[in-house]
Design an enzyme around this catalytic site. Sequence first.
Site: not given
Length: 676
Positions: A262, A346, A374
Site C-alpha cells: 500500500e 483484509d 474496521e
Amino acid sequence: MNKLYLTLLLLLGVSLTKAEDGHSLWLRMSKNDVPANVRTQGVKKSVVVTTATNELKQYWKGGQVILSLTGKSTDDTYSIGNDNGVITVTSSTENGLLYGAYTLLRLQQTGETVKTMSDSPTSSLRILNHWDNPNGTVERGFSGKSIFWKEGGMADLEIVKEYGRVCASVGINATVLNNVNAKPLMLDAKKLTETKRIADVLRPYGIRVFLSINFATPKVIGGLETADPLDKKVVEWWNKKCAEIYKKIPDFGGFLVKANSEGEPGPMDYGRNHADGANMLADALNKGFEAVKHAANTPKPIVMWRAFVYSPKGMDRASQAYDEFMPLDGQFRDNVIIQVKNGPIDFQPREPVSPLFFSLEKTPVMPEFQITQEYTGESIHTCFLASMWKEFFDTIKGYARVKKYDAVAGVANVGDMRNWCGSDMTQVNWYAFGRMAWNDAITPQQIADEWLKMTYTTDKAFVEPMTDVLMESREAVVRYMMPLGLHHIFAGGHHYGPEPWCDPKGWREDWKPKYYHKADKMGIGFDRTMNGSQNVRQYPDALFNIYNKVDECPEQLLLWFHHVPWTHKMHNGETLWEALCHTYDHGVRQAEAFARIWNQMKPYVDAERYEAQKLNFDRQAKDAWWWRDACLLYFQQFSGMKLPLDCPVPKYKCEDLQKYNLPIDNYTRAPFEKLP
Ligand code: GCV
C-alpha cells in the site's frame, strides 16, 4: 463556605465519582480496607511481582496468598493450589505470578471457587498492534485519539499505566506502540525517549514495547541516499539505531514492518526481497540487544515482517502474499516471524484462512487479528470477534501442519475516549483477544460469560440473554453485511457502510467492490477455482478438494470461491438469489432482536452504560437495514429477480443510497447524525 454550598459540593462529588463511564472495563473490584495477606517466596527484586502483590493486597478478599517463584522454565505457566483457604500461586516466571494473581481476582469477580489448577499459554508472545500516529490520530481507530502519542506533547503516563494493567489482566505481554504505516520520525531521539518512558511504565505489568518502522527511515531522517538493505552504510545506520534503542530500552522487543505494501517503502524498491530487508533488521536488533545487559529471561528481539502485500497487477489479490512469500521460505533469520492476517484479503467479516498458514514450512508465522472493527461496524456494532478467531484456530487445528503459534497479534481498538474502546460492548473484543491469545482452546462462550459477569453483573437474567447476543453477533454481522462469502463490498476510504457499486475513477481495481463480487447477469462471486484464478490450489489438498467444488464448498464461503448462477440450487433447495435475500433478512432480524433484548436489560445495567449502549444497538439495527437494502437492491439489477414474497419491502431506495456520501476520514468514527 456556607453549609448549603458545602452539602451541594459534596453531593456533586459523590454523584461524579459514581458516574459510570465504562472506564473500569472488566476490572471492577472494590478496594480492601485492610490489605490482604500476601507474601512471596523465592522472589528477589521484581517490579512485576510487586505489581502482583499490590493487586492482591488491594483487591483479594480471601485468605493468605503465597506467590512462589520456582523452577527454570521460561514460559509463563502458573499453578494455583488451595490448601484450606491458603492459596499458593507458583510459576517459574515473574509474569506467570502476575497472571496467576489476575486469575484469582477474575475467579473472585465471577463468583467461582478457587480450585487447584495449572494454566499454560498457547503463545509466548501475545501482542497488541496499535495503528497510532505521532500526531495522535489512530488509523481505523474508533475510540478517539492515541493514548501514546500527542501532537507536540507526551502521553498521559497515568493512562498508559492503566492500559498496562488492563492488558496484563488478560495475559497480553507486548505492544507495538505505533502504526504500521510508520512515520520515520518515530526513530528520532525525541520519540525514542518518549518510547523509553512508556516502556518504563509498562514494564511492571510484564509488557515489552515494540515499534513499527518505516523502511526508508535511513534516508528520511538519517540523511543517506538509499535505504537499500544490502548497502553498507544502511546496515551501519540500522546497527547504530538499534544500539541507541537498546541503551535506552534494554528489553526492547523489536520491529514490526509493513514493507512494499500500500505504498510503504521496502527492500523491493532496491531490487531486494522481503528476506533481505527482514534479515538486515533482525541482525541489527540482535547486535543492539547483545551489547547491553538485561535481566535473565529477557526474550531476544524479533522482527515481525508483515505478509499483507498485494499488487494491482495480479489476477487475484487473495493469491499475492503466497506468491511473494513462498519462494522465500527458509531464507529468513530465526528471529524473523512473518505476520499474516487471518484471511487472505483484509479482516473481512468472514474469510477463509490465509493459505500461507498451511504452506510456509521453514519460516515461523504468526496470525494478525483485527480487534478494531474496521469492517465489522466500528465501535458501534456489537460483533463478538472471539467467534471469528475460534473459526480460524479450528481450521488451523484441523488442516495445518503447525497446530499452534508462538506469537499472536491483534490490532488494538484502544483510544483516549473514557471507555477506551468507543463503546462498552466493543470492550469485549480487547478482553477476548487477550484470553484467546493466552489459550486458543478457550470457547467464545466462556469468554462471553466471564466478560459479562466482570463488566456488568453476575445476575443470570442478564448474563444468559447477553451471552446469546454476543454469541450470535458475529454471524449476524456477516449476514447483514457480506453473507455467503461476499467480501470487500464496503464504502471506499473510511469503509463504513455498504457500497457494492463504489467505482471511483483512477482507483486501483483491487480497491473496488466490483473486483470482488463480480455480479453480472449470470450470477455473482469470485471464481477462485481451477477454472478461475486458481487461488484454491494454494490450499492443502483436503481444503482444496472442498473449496474447489461448488457443491462441497461450505455455503458460508460459496461466493468467495465460486462465481455462481443466480438460479444455483442451495443445499436447502432455494435458489442462490432467494438464499441471499433470506440471509440478509435474517441478519436484520437478529440486529433488531439485539436492540430489543438490550431494552429488557435496563434493570440490570447502570443508567449511563445502559443509555449509551442503547444508542449503539439501535444504530446497529438501522445499519443492518441499510446494508441489506443497499446490497439486495443493487444486486437485483443483475439478477433481475423479485425479492421473495416473505421478504419485507425495503426501507431505502437504491438510487438514494448510491448518492449518499459519508464525509469522514480513516481516523474517525462514523457520526450518527450523518448516517442515513
Ligand atoms: C494500517 C487496510 C486498512 C489500512 C491498514 C492496512 C494494513 O488496508 O484499511 O488502514 O493500514 O489494512 O493492515 O496495513
